[in-house]
Design a protein around this motif. Structure first.
Motif, PDB file in Angstrom:
ATOM      1  N   UNK A  19       0.810  -1.230   0.000  1.00 47.11           N
ATOM      2  CA  UNK A  19       0.000   0.000   0.000  1.00 47.11           C
ATOM      3  C   UNK A  19       0.840   1.275   0.000  1.00 47.11           C
ATOM      4  N   UNK A  20       2.128   1.134  -0.191  1.00 43.68           N
ATOM      5  CA  UNK A  20       2.991   2.320  -0.210  1.00 43.68           C
ATOM      6  C   UNK A  20       2.711   3.179  -1.432  1.00 43.68           C
ATOM      7  N   UNK A  21       2.835   4.484  -1.259  1.00 47.56           N
ATOM      8  CA  UNK A  21       2.650   5.418  -2.366  1.00 47.56           C
ATOM      9  C   UNK A  21       3.771   6.452  -2.331  1.00 47.56           C
ATOM     10  N   UNK A  22       4.268   6.795  -3.497  1.00 44.13           N
ATOM     11  CA  UNK A  22       5.274   7.859  -3.602  1.00 44.13           C
ATOM     12  C   UNK A  22       4.590   9.121  -4.107  1.00 44.13           C
ATOM     13  N   UNK A  23       5.174  10.285  -3.868  1.00 45.09           N
ATOM     14  CA  UNK A  23       4.593  11.516  -4.418  1.00 45.09           C
ATOM     15  C   UNK A  23       4.458  11.416  -5.929  1.00 45.09           C
ATOM     16  N   UNK A  24       3.339  11.896  -6.447  1.00 45.92           N
ATOM     17  CA  UNK A  24       3.120  11.820  -7.889  1.00 45.92           C
ATOM     18  C   UNK A  24       4.058  12.785  -8.601  1.00 45.92           C
ATOM     19  N   UNK A  25       4.492  12.358  -9.774  1.00 45.46           N
ATOM     20  CA  UNK A  25       5.367  13.208 -10.569  1.00 45.46           C
ATOM     21  C   UNK A  25       4.920  13.148 -12.024  1.00 45.46           C
ATOM     22  N   UNK A  26       5.019  14.260 -12.704  1.00 45.54           N
ATOM     23  CA  UNK A  26       4.643  14.270 -14.111  1.00 45.54           C
ATOM     24  C   UNK A  26       5.651  13.510 -14.952  1.00 45.54           C
TER      25      UNK A  26
END
Length: 315
Positions: free
Chosen positions: A110-117
């Motif tokens: 369930x880990x998420x990283x900051x979204x990046x374009x």
């Protein structure tokens, strides 16, 4: 506090599972050396942090700890893209450990990283491609290596091959008078790709010179170096860059730029994203969809130039 590899001992009990996982990817899944290296770097980072935190086994690492480590690495300057890749590596690794019974849950699930374009691929427009491939200075005339380089460029643009795929081509990779080429792509997936008439002509021209370079170790390789060996991926990159420079191209040209140009121009003409996915050898169409953004940019430019209500009027 985060610890670097230079100031923290590594817990050796964590290492065997990584080694076994990398062997699994190498021998059973047949991943490329580049992919294996990425997994190794990501897991080594996690192992180093776990050792610094005095963790004795993979089964004892929690989701909360992983989130804390991600925060530390982000503060240290690790990009969102790198963090996303690291999370993906961790998920795959823990899935492997689950199948072996070494852990009972996947703390990375369930880990998420900051979204990046995602940056758009860099392409050449049709005029630039024509300038490059029409060989305005006659570089390929009478020069075996320049003739080979032009055939390589034509084939990249004609069929959208990856660099490693083109370097691995043999004479018997082609069929029907060089109108089709069988390519061994990622994860050993084969696909058949059409070859355009200009590329076929360039290859046939190169074959008239190829015999001059054949040595005992040449085998059936299509493209040979001046020493008669199969040309390497690094040589291909260097030769393309030099060919483009001598042709007076205003931008640096590399193999993947030609692959991107192939996909973008084909989408502009056909709009058939699914077929382009097959030609490129993408397992997931979301990877191919990046070219729809390029296509929209092209359409938006056309619209701005052509639509009466889009044109700006002088005050």
């Amino acid at each position: 506090m985060s610890h670097s590899s230079s100031d923290s001992p590594v817990n050796n009990s964590l290492h065997p599972s990584i080694a076994a996982f990398l062997d699994y990817l190498r021998y059973e899944k047949q991943h490329s050396p580049h992919t294996l290296s990425a997994y190794q770097r990501d897991l080594a980072r996690v192992m180093q942090q776990a050792s610094a935190s005095d963790i004795q086994g993979w089964a004892t690492i929690t989701e909360k700890q992983l989130k804390q480590w991600l925060g530390l690495w982000h503060e240290e300057g690790l990009s969102s893209r790198s963090l996303q890749r690291l999370i993906s590596s961790l998920r795959r690794f823990y899935h492997y450990l689950l199948t072996r019974g070494e852990v009972t849950n996947n703390p990375a699930q369930r880990l998420r990283a900051p979204k990046t374009g995602r940056p758009l691929p860099v392409t050449l427009d049709a005029d630039q491609v024509n300038h490059l491939l029409d060989d305005p200075h006659g570089q390929a005339e009478g020069d075996p290596l320049k003739c080979r380089d032009l055939a390589i460029l034509e084939l990249f643009y004609s069929s959208g091959l990856r660099l490693a795929e083109l370097a691995a081509l043999n004479l018997d990779s082609f069929s029907n008078g060089f109108s089709q080429v069988k390519v061994l792509g990622k994860r050993s997936k084969e696909r058949m790709i059409p070859v355009g008439s200009k590329a076929r002509q360039a290859i046939q021209h190169w074959l008239t010179f190829r015999e001059q370079l054949v040595r005992g170790e040449s085998g059936r390789a299509l493209f040979l170096s001046k020493l008669g060996r199969r040309i390497s991926t690094r040589q291909i990159q260097n030769r393309i860059r030099e060919f483009a420079r001598e042709a007076g191209m205003p931008v640096g040209v590399h193999p993947h730029m030609l692959r991107h140009s192939f996909a973008s121009h084909l989408l502009e003409s056909s709009g058939d994203l699914r077929s382009i996915q097959e030609l490129l050898g993408h397992s997931d169409i979301s990877t191919t969809q990046i070219y729809t953004h390029l296509d929209f940019q092209h359409l938006a430019t056309v619209y701005d130039k052509a639509h009466p209500r889009a044109k700006k009027k002088d005050d």
